[in-house]
Structures are given as C-alpha cells and as structure tokens.
Scaffold this motif. Sequence first.
Motif, mmCIF file in Angstrom:
data_model
loop_
_atom_site.group_PDB
_atom_site.id
_atom_site.type_symbol
_atom_site.label_atom_id
_atom_site.label_comp_id
_atom_site.label_asym_id
_atom_site.label_seq_id
_atom_site.Cartn_x
_atom_site.Cartn_y
_atom_site.Cartn_z
ATOM 1 N N PRO A 28 9.807 -10.585 27.827
ATOM 2 C CA PRO A 28 9.786 -12.050 27.678
ATOM 3 C C PRO A 28 10.890 -12.744 28.481
ATOM 4 O O PRO A 28 10.660 -13.818 29.045
ATOM 5 C CB PRO A 28 9.981 -12.251 26.168
ATOM 6 C CG PRO A 28 9.497 -10.991 25.545
ATOM 7 C CD PRO A 28 9.877 -9.914 26.507
ATOM 8 N N GLU A 29 12.083 -12.134 28.536
ATOM 9 C CA GLU A 29 13.180 -12.747 29.280
ATOM 10 C C GLU A 29 12.914 -12.686 30.786
ATOM 11 O O GLU A 29 13.243 -13.627 31.526
ATOM 12 C CB GLU A 29 14.506 -12.058 28.953
ATOM 13 C CG GLU A 29 14.912 -12.128 27.494
ATOM 14 C CD GLU A 29 15.188 -13.556 27.039
ATOM 15 O OE1 GLU A 29 15.286 -14.459 27.911
ATOM 16 O OE2 GLU A 29 15.300 -13.778 25.831
ATOM 17 N N LEU A 30 12.345 -11.595 31.246
ATOM 18 C CA LEU A 30 12.006 -11.484 32.665
ATOM 19 C C LEU A 30 10.959 -12.517 33.057
ATOM 20 O O LEU A 30 11.069 -13.186 34.091
ATOM 21 C CB LEU A 30 11.503 -10.074 32.973
ATOM 22 C CG LEU A 30 11.041 -9.824 34.419
ATOM 23 C CD1 LEU A 30 12.173 -10.044 35.399
ATOM 24 C CD2 LEU A 30 10.466 -8.425 34.554
ATOM 25 N N LEU A 31 9.928 -12.682 32.228
ATOM 26 C CA LEU A 31 8.888 -13.665 32.512
ATOM 27 C C LEU A 31 9.451 -15.092 32.465
ATOM 28 O O LEU A 31 9.066 -15.944 33.281
ATOM 29 C CB LEU A 31 7.743 -13.519 31.516
ATOM 30 C CG LEU A 31 6.942 -12.209 31.610
ATOM 31 C CD1 LEU A 31 5.902 -12.154 30.495
ATOM 32 C CD2 LEU A 31 6.279 -12.078 32.975
ATOM 33 N N ALA A 32 10.359 -15.350 31.527
ATOM 34 C CA ALA A 32 10.973 -16.678 31.439
ATOM 35 C C ALA A 32 11.794 -16.974 32.691
ATOM 36 O O ALA A 32 11.791 -18.100 33.206
ATOM 37 C CB ALA A 32 11.849 -16.767 30.195
ATOM 38 N N PHE A 33 12.503 -15.955 33.207
ATOM 39 C CA PHE A 33 13.274 -16.125 34.440
ATOM 40 C C PHE A 33 12.360 -16.423 35.617
ATOM 41 O O PHE A 33 12.629 -17.318 36.429
ATOM 42 C CB PHE A 33 14.092 -14.867 34.714
ATOM 43 C CG PHE A 33 14.788 -14.883 36.044
ATOM 44 C CD1 PHE A 33 16.006 -15.534 36.205
ATOM 45 C CD2 PHE A 33 14.218 -14.265 37.156
ATOM 46 C CE1 PHE A 33 16.641 -15.562 37.436
ATOM 47 C CE2 PHE A 33 14.845 -14.289 38.382
ATOM 48 C CZ PHE A 33 16.058 -14.940 38.524
ATOM 49 N N GLN A 34 11.270 -15.700 35.729
ATOM 50 C CA GLN A 34 10.338 -15.918 36.837
ATOM 51 C C GLN A 34 9.706 -17.303 36.767
ATOM 52 O O GLN A 34 9.505 -17.960 37.805
ATOM 53 C CB GLN A 34 9.273 -14.826 36.833
ATOM 54 C CG GLN A 34 9.809 -13.448 37.182
ATOM 55 C CD GLN A 34 8.760 -12.350 37.043
ATOM 56 O OE1 GLN A 34 7.790 -12.503 36.294
ATOM 57 N NE2 GLN A 34 8.943 -11.253 37.764
ATOM 58 N N LEU A 35 9.418 -17.765 35.563
ATOM 59 C CA LEU A 35 8.860 -19.103 35.404
ATOM 60 C C LEU A 35 9.871 -20.174 35.817
ATOM 61 O O LEU A 35 9.538 -21.127 36.528
ATOM 62 C CB LEU A 35 8.421 -19.329 33.958
ATOM 63 C CG LEU A 35 7.889 -20.724 33.613
ATOM 64 C CD1 LEU A 35 6.655 -21.061 34.451
ATOM 65 C CD2 LEU A 35 7.579 -20.829 32.123
ATOM 66 N N ALA A 36 11.134 -20.010 35.384
ATOM 67 C CA ALA A 36 12.172 -20.973 35.745
ATOM 68 C C ALA A 36 12.400 -20.995 37.251
ATOM 69 O O ALA A 36 12.597 -22.057 37.858
ATOM 70 C CB ALA A 36 13.472 -20.633 35.011
ATOM 71 N N HIS A 37 12.370 -19.813 37.870
ATOM 72 C CA HIS A 37 12.545 -19.728 39.314
ATOM 73 C C HIS A 37 11.387 -20.427 40.036
ATOM 74 O O HIS A 37 11.606 -21.157 41.027
ATOM 75 C CB HIS A 37 12.627 -18.261 39.737
ATOM 76 C CG HIS A 37 12.962 -18.070 41.175
ATOM 77 N ND1 HIS A 37 12.015 -17.772 42.125
ATOM 78 C CD2 HIS A 37 14.148 -18.144 41.832
ATOM 79 C CE1 HIS A 37 12.585 -17.666 43.307
ATOM 80 N NE2 HIS A 37 13.884 -17.885 43.161
ATOM 81 N N ALA A 38 10.177 -20.251 39.553
ATOM 82 C CA ALA A 38 9.019 -20.903 40.161
ATOM 83 C C ALA A 38 9.109 -22.420 40.020
ATOM 84 O O ALA A 38 8.776 -23.168 40.955
ATOM 85 C CB ALA A 38 7.732 -20.378 39.527
ATOM 86 N N ARG A 39 9.548 -22.892 38.860
ATOM 87 C CA ARG A 39 9.687 -24.334 38.666
ATOM 88 C C ARG A 39 10.755 -24.920 39.590
ATOM 89 O O ARG A 39 10.584 -26.037 40.116
ATOM 90 C CB ARG A 39 10.048 -24.620 37.206
ATOM 91 C CG ARG A 39 8.871 -24.466 36.246
ATOM 92 C CD ARG A 39 9.310 -24.592 34.800
ATOM 93 N NE ARG A 39 8.166 -24.609 33.892
ATOM 94 C CZ ARG A 39 8.249 -24.442 32.581
ATOM 95 N NH1 ARG A 39 9.446 -24.232 32.019
ATOM 96 N NH2 ARG A 39 7.171 -24.472 31.835
#
Length: 283
Positions: A36-47
Amino acid sequence: MSEAKTPVVANHWRALRRFTDARIGLGRAGVSLPTPELLAFQLAHARARDAVHLPLDVAGLMANLTPAIEKHLSSPPIVLESCAGDRFTYLQRPDLGRQLSDESRARLPSASLDEPVDLAIVIVDGLSSVGVQNTAPSMVGGLLNALEQDNHDWTLAPLTVVEQGRVAIGDEIGARLNARMVVVLIGERPGLSSPDSLGIYLTFGPKGGLTDERRNCISNVRPGGLSAEEACRRLLYLMREARRLKFTGVGLKDRTDDTVIEGGRANKNFLTRRPDTGPGFPL
C-alpha cells in the motif's frame, strides 16, 4: 483465537503521521516497502508529474475569476504568453519563461496607464497549473475584497494571466502597466504531498533584471497548507509595509505572527520576545 500473522513490520513512528504529510513510519515487508505504501508513493509521484505537464485551462480559470473580479475591476483579464512557445520548451528554458512574447508585449501598451497605479496582479501557470486552477480565483477574490475594505485607497492595473511563465515575468508586466508593485500568483514546483501548491511573490518597483532578493514570498497556499484567507492577511500586511517603506525583499520581514504589531498585545514569537515578557532571546 490468535491474530493472523502478517509479513508487514509496523513502525512506531506511524502515530506521528496525523501531524504531517511527510512519509514517515511506513513500515516494511522484508527489506521493501509494504505494497500500500509503494502504491501510494507511485500515485503521489504521478500526480506531481501531471501537475507539471498539465496545461492551464485558461477558459475555466476565466470563468472562475469573473465572479471574483467583476465588482472590483472594470476590464476583463488580459491573457499573455511567455517566449516559451510550448511546455517542453518552458521546462527546458527557464529564461524564456521570464520574458513576454512579442505578441503579448503588443497587447499591453493599450492597457498601460499614464498615471502610476499601486498594484498589478499577475496570475502565472508556473510548475503547477492545478494549484493555479484551484486556488488563484479565491486568492484574487479575497485580496480584492481586502483591498476594498482597507483604510488606504489602492489603485489597480488590469489583471493579467500568463501561460508558460516564471516569477520574473511579473516584473516586465508590472513595469509596462506602470505599477508601483506587482503580485505574482504562480503554481509552485510540486512535491509528493503537494501537487497543488500556489506561491505568491510581491515586488516593489518592478522592472526587468530584478533578482529574488528583491521579492517577498508566501508559499504553500493550498487546501492542505496555508489557507487563501491567511495568505491574503499576510500579503496585505506586506503590501502595506512595502507601500510605506518603498521596498520589498530581504529588508521587509513578514511579522504577521508577531502580535505586538497589532493591538499592542504580547509577542508570541519566542525568538524575538524581550526578557521582560517571558522566556526567549533578547533583541
């Protein structure tokens, strides 16, 4: 019944995350981040990447600005462009983002005033069109309302909106509009927890060639950071002081948190509190 085992090892710092958007206390799964933390990081980076590359919706911004300015300004906003013709050039050539295009320069003389005005407000897409789109209308509306209620009369130049612009482009616009000071509202470089941040830059005596020590900055204006209302309060204080002192920049300090300034109340800032008012460092 015993609790189910999990490969994720919790981190005790996680309890502090309610106080900050910083990525702390993430835990681990083996030697890696939990999924979940890895996916949250990838989402924040994409935003954050999207915020940089997403073009400003000028028509949508104009529609949101109209209710905020129609009671205060007699003319509609003027849309301008920098010398950076597209987003790729803008990101590769910051110098071009500081200069108006020839076509935009040609639009401004008709808006220039014979008599100097106190303020020019410039909205610039910068590095986060999302921050401009979401926050600039409320910021402009709040500032114009505050200026109308201020004890001093403020004269205003036409509002301008700039695509592919950097902070310094406001200096040229302010000079061409014969403004004593210029306020630039610009999308700030996105962070992983703040893709929608707006920055505010105030410059007295705008002209070409000024550098950043001649400006005052209010940053992190966004729903999860500094509110537009508080940013307006701080900006109005700086504008009043700039008008009185005839300068901005390193010599002009934001003392809005120092309650001695307003109402003669005790100073809350422990770094500047005098010894007879409580603990702190002497001036």
